[in-house]
Scaffold this motif. Sequence first.
Motif, PDB file in Angstrom:
ATOM      1  N   THR A  43       0.897   3.156  -7.958  1.00 47.00           N
ATOM      2  CA  THR A  43       1.052   1.892  -8.676  1.00 47.00           C
ATOM      3  C   THR A  43       2.530   1.564  -8.881  1.00 47.00           C
ATOM      4  O   THR A  43       3.319   2.429  -9.237  1.00 47.00           O
ATOM      5  N   THR A  44       2.883   0.309  -8.652  1.00 42.06           N
ATOM      6  CA  THR A  44       4.252  -0.163  -8.876  1.00 42.06           C
ATOM      7  C   THR A  44       4.426  -0.521 -10.355  1.00 42.06           C
ATOM      8  O   THR A  44       3.458  -0.546 -11.122  1.00 42.06           O
ATOM      9  N   ARG A  45       5.654  -0.864 -10.729  1.00 40.27           N
ATOM     10  CA  ARG A  45       5.922  -1.299 -12.103  1.00 40.27           C
ATOM     11  C   ARG A  45       5.088  -2.544 -12.430  1.00 40.27           C
ATOM     12  O   ARG A  45       4.510  -2.654 -13.495  1.00 40.27           O
ATOM     13  N   ALA A  46       5.003  -3.466 -11.478  1.00 41.76           N
ATOM     14  CA  ALA A  46       4.196  -4.676 -11.697  1.00 41.76           C
ATOM     15  C   ALA A  46       2.728  -4.313 -11.926  1.00 41.76           C
ATOM     16  O   ALA A  46       2.053  -4.920 -12.763  1.00 41.76           O
ATOM     17  N   GLY A  47       2.234  -3.324 -11.198  1.00 46.31           N
ATOM     18  CA  GLY A  47       0.855  -2.875 -11.373  1.00 46.31           C
ATOM     19  C   GLY A  47       0.643  -2.224 -12.730  1.00 46.31           C
ATOM     20  O   GLY A  47      -0.401  -2.398 -13.365  1.00 46.31           O
ATOM     21  N   THR A  60      -8.810  -1.242 -11.942  1.00 45.02           N
ATOM     22  CA  THR A  60      -9.183   0.172 -11.970  1.00 45.02           C
ATOM     23  C   THR A  60      -8.356   0.970 -10.955  1.00 45.02           C
ATOM     24  O   THR A  60      -7.870   2.063 -11.264  1.00 45.02           O
ATOM     25  N   VAL A  61      -8.161   0.422  -9.770  1.00 41.13           N
ATOM     26  CA  VAL A  61      -7.365   1.109  -8.751  1.00 41.13           C
ATOM     27  C   VAL A  61      -5.926   1.268  -9.230  1.00 41.13           C
ATOM     28  O   VAL A  61      -5.330   2.338  -9.073  1.00 41.13           O
ATOM     29  N   THR A  62      -5.368   0.228  -9.839  1.00 39.13           N
ATOM     30  CA  THR A  62      -3.985   0.365 -10.324  1.00 39.13           C
ATOM     31  C   THR A  62      -3.895   1.455 -11.376  1.00 39.13           C
ATOM     32  O   THR A  62      -2.917   2.203 -11.409  1.00 39.13           O
ATOM     33  N   LEU A  92      -4.030  -5.167  -3.128  1.00 35.52           N
ATOM     34  CA  LEU A  92      -3.044  -4.778  -4.137  1.00 35.52           C
ATOM     35  C   LEU A  92      -1.648  -4.661  -3.536  1.00 35.52           C
ATOM     36  O   LEU A  92      -0.658  -5.001  -4.196  1.00 35.52           O
ATOM     37  N   VAL A  93      -1.556  -4.198  -2.296  1.00 35.78           N
ATOM     38  CA  VAL A  93      -0.264  -4.130  -1.608  1.00 35.78           C
ATOM     39  C   VAL A  93       0.297  -5.544  -1.460  1.00 35.78           C
ATOM     40  O   VAL A  93       1.471  -5.800  -1.732  1.00 35.78           O
ATOM     41  N   ALA A  94      -0.553  -6.483  -1.042  1.00 37.80           N
ATOM     42  CA  ALA A  94      -0.122  -7.868  -0.848  1.00 37.80           C
ATOM     43  C   ALA A  94       0.387  -8.492  -2.149  1.00 37.80           C
ATOM     44  O   ALA A  94       1.287  -9.328  -2.129  1.00 37.80           O
ATOM     45  N   ASN A  99       2.088   0.597  -3.900  1.00 35.31           N
ATOM     46  CA  ASN A  99       2.773   0.947  -2.656  1.00 35.31           C
ATOM     47  C   ASN A  99       1.928   1.981  -1.937  1.00 35.31           C
ATOM     48  O   ASN A  99       1.281   2.811  -2.582  1.00 35.31           O
ATOM     49  N   VAL A 100       1.967   1.937  -0.622  1.00 34.99           N
ATOM     50  CA  VAL A 100       1.246   2.914   0.191  1.00 34.99           C
ATOM     51  C   VAL A 100       2.270   3.734   0.964  1.00 34.99           C
ATOM     52  O   VAL A 100       3.144   3.180   1.622  1.00 34.99           O
ATOM     53  N   GLU A 101       2.157   5.041   0.842  1.00 38.36           N
ATOM     54  CA  GLU A 101       3.029   5.956   1.570  1.00 38.36           C
ATOM     55  C   GLU A 101       2.254   6.541   2.741  1.00 38.36           C
ATOM     56  O   GLU A 101       1.264   7.236   2.537  1.00 38.36           O
ATOM     57  N   ALA A 102       2.682   6.234   3.937  1.00 37.44           N
ATOM     58  CA  ALA A 102       2.019   6.778   5.124  1.00 37.44           C
ATOM     59  C   ALA A 102       2.253   8.280   5.196  1.00 37.44           C
ATOM     60  O   ALA A 102       3.326   8.762   4.834  1.00 37.44           O
ATOM     61  N   THR A 103       1.260   8.999   5.645  1.00 42.33           N
ATOM     62  CA  THR A 103       1.392  10.443   5.764  1.00 42.33           C
ATOM     63  C   THR A 103       1.887  10.856   7.145  1.00 42.33           C
ATOM     64  O   THR A 103       2.446  11.921   7.300  1.00 42.33           O
ATOM     65  N   LEU A 104       1.662  10.009   8.132  1.00 43.10           N
ATOM     66  CA  LEU A 104       2.109  10.286   9.503  1.00 43.10           C
ATOM     67  C   LEU A 104       2.658   9.003  10.122  1.00 43.10           C
ATOM     68  O   LEU A 104       2.119   7.920   9.887  1.00 43.10           O
TER      69      LEU A 104
END
Length: 128
Positions: A43-47, A60-62, A92-94, A99-104
């Motif tokens: 979750t970002t600060r805005a979230g 709920t996701v945030t 939520l990203v939009a 934020n989403v952190e890719a693992t690969l």
Amino acid sequence: MSDVPDGSYERGSMPPALARPYSWTDGRTQPTVDIAIEARVLTTRAGRDMTPRLTSALWTVTQLCFQPRSVAEIGAYLAVPLGVAKVLVADLVAEGLVNVEATLAHDADDAERRELIERVLSGLRATK
């Protein structure tokens, strides 16, 4: 279905949801961005500053992602198909709420992929 005539439910089953998961995404099954199921969501600060909406899956996701969670964990927590979880996270990203952190990386080699699988397996074993 698992419900029985007296209105109770079989052991281990969940009562039917009041709203079908795909109604949370307006029937959309594809996210607007490509998100891996093992990607970590935070979750970002805005979230964090989002107005509480207790009946909102997005809210709920945030709340869940104050600590990093994978898309798969989010889907499991909400008891929804992965496609629904991906669409919710993409929304939520939009909005700049997570934020989403890719693992690969897309060009990851076999050793990096194997290491990821080992980390996932280790995490699964730790939750038993």
